[in-house]
Motif scaffolding. Structure first.
Motif, mmCIF file in Angstrom:
data_model
loop_
_atom_site.group_PDB
_atom_site.id
_atom_site.type_symbol
_atom_site.label_atom_id
_atom_site.label_comp_id
_atom_site.label_asym_id
_atom_site.label_seq_id
_atom_site.Cartn_x
_atom_site.Cartn_y
_atom_site.Cartn_z
ATOM 1 N N THR A 212 0.842 -1.197 0.000
ATOM 2 C CA THR A 212 0.000 0.000 0.000
ATOM 3 C C THR A 212 0.880 1.251 0.000
ATOM 4 N N PRO A 213 0.277 2.430 -0.082
ATOM 5 C CA PRO A 213 1.081 3.657 0.016
ATOM 6 C C PRO A 213 1.859 3.782 1.330
ATOM 7 N N LEU A 214 1.554 2.943 2.305
ATOM 8 C CA LEU A 214 2.303 2.939 3.564
ATOM 9 C C LEU A 214 3.568 2.089 3.487
ATOM 10 N N GLY A 215 3.926 1.631 2.309
ATOM 11 C CA GLY A 215 5.022 0.676 2.170
ATOM 12 C C GLY A 215 6.323 1.115 2.811
ATOM 13 N N ALA A 216 6.718 2.371 2.611
ATOM 14 C CA ALA A 216 7.987 2.842 3.180
ATOM 15 C C ALA A 216 7.947 2.803 4.707
ATOM 16 N N LEU A 217 6.806 3.155 5.286
ATOM 17 C CA LEU A 217 6.665 3.110 6.748
ATOM 18 C C LEU A 217 6.743 1.671 7.245
ATOM 19 N N ILE A 218 6.091 0.754 6.551
ATOM 20 C CA ILE A 218 6.127 -0.653 6.959
ATOM 21 C C ILE A 218 7.555 -1.181 6.914
ATOM 22 N N ASP A 219 8.310 -0.801 5.897
ATOM 23 C CA ASP A 219 9.703 -1.242 5.814
ATOM 24 C C ASP A 219 10.505 -0.776 7.023
ATOM 25 N N ARG A 220 10.215 0.424 7.489
ATOM 26 C CA ARG A 220 10.917 0.959 8.665
ATOM 27 C C ARG A 220 10.467 0.267 9.945
ATOM 28 N N LEU A 221 9.187 -0.077 10.005
ATOM 29 C CA LEU A 221 8.620 -0.606 11.247
ATOM 30 C C LEU A 221 8.802 -2.113 11.417
ATOM 31 N N ARG A 222 8.950 -2.845 10.320
ATOM 32 C CA ARG A 222 8.846 -4.294 10.372
ATOM 33 C C ARG A 222 9.720 -4.902 11.470
ATOM 34 N N ASP A 223 11.022 -4.640 11.438
ATOM 35 C CA ASP A 223 11.910 -5.239 12.433
ATOM 36 C C ASP A 223 11.609 -4.738 13.839
ATOM 37 N N ARG A 224 11.186 -3.504 13.928
ATOM 38 C CA ARG A 224 10.923 -2.917 15.240
ATOM 39 C C ARG A 224 9.710 -3.540 15.924
ATOM 40 N N VAL A 225 8.714 -3.920 15.138
ATOM 41 C CA VAL A 225 7.493 -4.447 15.751
ATOM 42 C C VAL A 225 7.479 -5.961 15.832
ATOM 43 N N THR A 226 8.417 -6.626 15.161
ATOM 44 C CA THR A 226 8.457 -8.087 15.218
ATOM 45 C C THR A 226 9.567 -8.600 16.126
ATOM 46 N N SER A 227 10.538 -7.775 16.453
ATOM 47 C CA SER A 227 11.628 -8.203 17.327
ATOM 48 C C SER A 227 11.110 -8.425 18.749
ATOM 49 N N PRO A 228 11.617 -9.431 19.460
ATOM 50 C CA PRO A 228 11.180 -9.631 20.846
ATOM 51 C C PRO A 228 11.734 -8.577 21.796
ATOM 52 N N GLN A 229 12.771 -7.835 21.350
ATOM 53 C CA GLN A 229 13.381 -6.813 22.196
ATOM 54 C C GLN A 229 12.890 -5.419 21.790
ATOM 55 N N PRO A 230 12.713 -4.516 22.761
ATOM 56 C CA PRO A 230 12.334 -3.145 22.409
ATOM 57 C C PRO A 230 13.422 -2.510 21.536
ATOM 58 N N PRO A 231 13.044 -1.782 20.502
ATOM 59 C CA PRO A 231 14.045 -1.167 19.631
ATOM 60 C C PRO A 231 14.720 0.010 20.317
ATOM 61 N N PRO A 232 15.913 0.385 19.872
ATOM 62 C CA PRO A 232 16.541 1.594 20.411
ATOM 63 C C PRO A 232 15.686 2.813 20.085
ATOM 64 N N THR A 233 15.709 3.780 20.957
ATOM 65 C CA THR A 233 14.866 4.961 20.764
ATOM 66 C C THR A 233 15.505 5.922 19.775
ATOM 67 N N GLY A 234 14.769 6.194 18.710
ATOM 68 C CA GLY A 234 15.154 7.236 17.775
ATOM 69 C C GLY A 234 14.320 8.468 18.064
ATOM 70 N N PHE A 235 13.039 8.399 17.721
ATOM 71 C CA PHE A 235 12.058 9.441 18.040
ATOM 72 C C PHE A 235 11.179 8.877 19.146
ATOM 73 N N SER A 236 11.226 9.494 20.317
ATOM 74 C CA SER A 236 10.552 8.902 21.467
ATOM 75 C C SER A 236 9.038 9.048 21.374
ATOM 76 N N LEU A 237 8.354 8.079 21.971
ATOM 77 C CA LEU A 237 6.899 8.102 22.014
ATOM 78 C C LEU A 237 6.402 9.347 22.751
ATOM 79 N N GLY A 238 7.113 9.726 23.811
ATOM 80 C CA GLY A 238 6.696 10.909 24.567
ATOM 81 C C GLY A 238 6.738 12.176 23.734
ATOM 82 N N LEU A 239 7.773 12.338 22.898
ATOM 83 C CA LEU A 239 7.838 13.509 22.029
ATOM 84 C C LEU A 239 6.757 13.456 20.959
#
Length: 291
Positions: A212-239
């Motif tokens: 879908t048009p979200l393809g680039a976002l999915i490519d960025r998110l895939r490893d982050r949301v499937t890994s059993p470990q929390p990803p390193p913080t780039g842009f924090s959820l709080g910000l």
């Protein structure tokens, strides 16, 4: 190619992005004085040749360009107008490039409070930690053409400068960009939560979303949301939560998609996830759906 003329730069705020951006300026040969609320953040920069100041006012003394890169509007106001604030020691005509995400109204209020003659520009950036390290940020700059041209030799060390309009324009564009990709990230969480309810394989769902048009976002998110470990913080959820709240305050609909995403992010922040990477919102939404 001739070398860029070296400038005396004050850099205020050494968070995840700021420390990398300041290092770019040091490595380019500019005379950089740094200040941070937590002084030990400056240690690697001092080793690279930067100078350290005890206060924001001291940092901007004699600076030809001042850059602020701080977490939010309150932090910007404290650094500029608090005790030993930078505004008290700015030289007339000094360009002040406000690169934090504080919204157009926040920028305009700064203009009204700064000493007469201060050349204020707003320059929030598009990009994360790798782009900050590589000098590959996209800088959305708002201000007069004259003031923009005076700062470009310094800002071009950080990335590509895009003059988007008068003062406040950069801040408005940054909010538009952030509300889009933050809301889309939350929507990916909802899509996976829905598929979880119906027993679908996450990989299959992500593969479909990548078409879908979200393809680039999915490519960025895939490893982050499937890994059993929390990803390193780039842009924090709080910000991200702060930015969506700011977008609503600045005119985004309070009953639309952004407001819905804001509800999810605020819930995650209150659950203690504020310092984690934005992608953590996907896990948070999925876990809520499974309760």
């Amino acid at each position: 190619m001739p070398k860029t003329k070296r400038k005396t730069v004050a850099f205020l705020g050494l968070g995840r992005m700021g420390v990398r951006m300041a290092r770019r300026l040091v490595d380019a040969g500019h005379r950089v004085t740094v200040w941070n609320r937590t002084p030990d953040r400056a240690a690697p920069l001092l080793e690279a040749g930067a100078a350290s100041a005890r206060t924001p006012a001291e940092a901007v003394s004699g600076a030809e360009v001042v850059i602020t890169m701080l977490s939010d509007r309150e932090a910007v106001e404290n650094v500029l107008f608090g005790p030993d604030g930078a505004a008290s020691n700015l030289s007339p005509g000094t360009p002040l490039v406000e690169m934090s995400t504080i919204g157009p109204e926040g920028v305009r209020e700064l203009r009204d409070r700064l000493p007469e003659g201060t050349r204020l520009l707003d320059g929030p950036v598009l990009g994360s930690l790798p782009q900050a390290e590589q000098g590959a940020l996209r800088i959305f700059l708002g201000g007069s053409a004259e003031d923009v041209s005076g700062c470009e030799p310094v800002l071009e060390e950080l990335g590509t400068v895009v003059h988007v309009g008068p003062l406040g324009s950069g801040a408005a564009l940054k909010l538009s960009v952030n509300l889009t990709f933050v809301t889309a990230t939350a929507a990916v969480g909802e899509a996976l939560a829905l598929s979880d309810r119906h027993g679908l394989d996450s990989g299959t769902v992500l593969d479909a979303l990548s078409l879908t048009p979200l393809g680039a976002l999915i490519d960025r998110l895939r490893d982050r949301v499937t890994s059993p470990q929390p990803p390193p913080t780039g842009f924090s959820l709080g910000l991200a939560d702060k930015d969506l709240a700011l977008a609503v305050a600045e005119g985004a609909r309070d009953d639309g998609a952004v407001a819905g995403a804001l509800t999810l992010l605020t819930s995650a922040r209150k659950a203690g996830l504020g310092d984690q990477d934005l992608s953590t919102i996907v896990r948070h939404v999925r876990s809520g759906a499974q309760q």
